[in-house]
Design a protein around this motif. Structure first.
Motif, PDB file in Angstrom:
ATOM      1  N   UNK A  85      30.849  55.415  68.353  1.00 29.71           N
ATOM      2  CA  UNK A  85      32.250  55.653  67.970  1.00 29.71           C
ATOM      3  C   UNK A  85      32.690  54.682  66.886  1.00 29.71           C
ATOM      4  N   UNK A  86      32.153  53.472  66.885  1.00 35.24           N
ATOM      5  CA  UNK A  86      32.485  52.528  65.818  1.00 35.24           C
ATOM      6  C   UNK A  86      31.907  52.966  64.480  1.00 35.24           C
ATOM      7  N   UNK A  87      30.829  53.743  64.493  1.00 36.97           N
ATOM      8  CA  UNK A  87      30.304  54.276  63.241  1.00 36.97           C
ATOM      9  C   UNK A  87      31.373  55.123  62.544  1.00 36.97           C
ATOM     10  N   UNK A  88      32.151  55.868  63.341  1.00 36.91           N
ATOM     11  CA  UNK A  88      33.189  56.730  62.785  1.00 36.91           C
ATOM     12  C   UNK A  88      34.506  56.003  62.543  1.00 36.91           C
ATOM     13  N   UNK A  89      34.772  54.948  63.296  1.00 34.73           N
ATOM     14  CA  UNK A  89      36.115  54.356  63.277  1.00 34.73           C
ATOM     15  C   UNK A  89      36.114  52.877  62.919  1.00 34.73           C
ATOM     16  N   UNK A  90      35.053  52.379  62.311  1.00 34.53           N
ATOM     17  CA  UNK A  90      34.960  50.954  61.991  1.00 34.53           C
ATOM     18  C   UNK A  90      36.138  50.493  61.141  1.00 34.53           C
TER      19      UNK A  90
END
Length: 280
Positions: free
Chosen positions: A175-180
């Motif tokens: 999810x951090x890949x999308x929302x970093x």
């Protein structure tokens, strides 16, 4: 991924073919070992790749272990040699004794390829709100999250409770890949809840709801400001399901869902939807 030489080679190829790099995500400490590239190298370049993504999924309260295959790519001059197929077969062989199933979201121009190598197609079910939300002005709303919320956001992702009927347990890294960059991330202090969402053409796309304590989905929606007349969920609702309906979804113009493993057939049978934030 932890060997900079090979990671940079992978970044070179993903940049050329898909237009993205893992480097910012990696250097921000988001990599946790769950993304595992299988690659062919020749003359100092990666020429083909298929990656295994370790997915721990809660299916109606029961933990499942899946392998999601992603970042399948071959340089143009190396195509039609069976390299991607061999890499995928290696992934299947590596995890066959551990995984409850294998799946991927295949590009439309590659559906024939996945058909030929033994994957089967399956439709998911996407969920929509019936009617409109009765917004409650007496409840505190969601506000745009920023740089100061990053540390807490990462903590909540790491320690999130299950808020969906079909939920991604080890969600933090992907999810951090999308929302970093905290794009489309909002926070409600009263619920101590983050939501990933955006409004387009009168439609609210609620992609993710994460919290360290259970929250009711309708309570979340009542706190979302904005001008919209339709709500599309990026996950399968766990509660308040009487307010929602499921519609068969084949991926439309974006992808087709492929799988290996009879267990995964429950996705269509039970009207489930892999969280959009879990797509690799």
């Amino acid at each position: 991924m932890d060997k900079s030489q090979f990671r940079h080679l992978l970044n070179d190829m993903t940049g050329e073919i898909f237009g993205f790099s893992f480097e910012k995500w990696y250097t921000a400490g988001c990599f946790e070992g769950e993304y595992i590239p299988f690659s062919y190298l020749e003359n100092g370049r990666i020429v083909a790749n298929a990656s295994a993504n370790v997915m721990k999924i809660s299916l109606k309260g029961k933990e499942k272990f899946y392998i999601q295959i992603g970042t399948v790519m071959t340089r143009a001059e190396y195509r039609n040699q069976g390299l991607a197929r061999k890499l995928i077969e290696k992934i299947l062989e590596t995890y066959k004794d551990f995984a409850d199933g294998f799946y991927l979201f295949g590009n439309l121009d590659a559906v024939g390829f996945y058909d030929r190598i033994g994957f089967r197609r399956l439709d998911q079910y996407r969920w929509f709100l019936n009617g409109c939300v009765n917004k409650n002005s007496e409840k505190s709303g969601f506000i745009k999250a920023g740089e100061g919320d990053k540390t807490h956001y990462r903590y909540v992702l790491k320690n999130a409770v299950i808020n969906a009927e079909f939920d991604h347990i080890n969600r933090r890294s992907l999810q951090l890949f999308y929302t970093l960059d905290m794009d489309n991330v909002y926070y409600n202090k009263e619920l101590d809840c983050f939501a990933v969402m955006n409004i387009q053409d009168g439609v609210l796309y609620l992609d993710s709801v994460v919290s360290t304590k259970p929250v009711m989905l309708m309570d979340v929606l009542e706190r979302v400001d904005g001008d919209y007349i339709k709500v599309v969920l990026g996950f399968t609702p766990k509660d308040n399901k009487e307010h929602f309906r499921a519609e068969q979804f084949d991926g439309e113009d974006d992808y087709r869902f492929f799988y290996i493993g009879e267990h995964l057939e429950c996705i269509s049978r039970e009207h489930l939807y892999f969280p959009v934030m879990s797509h690799a």
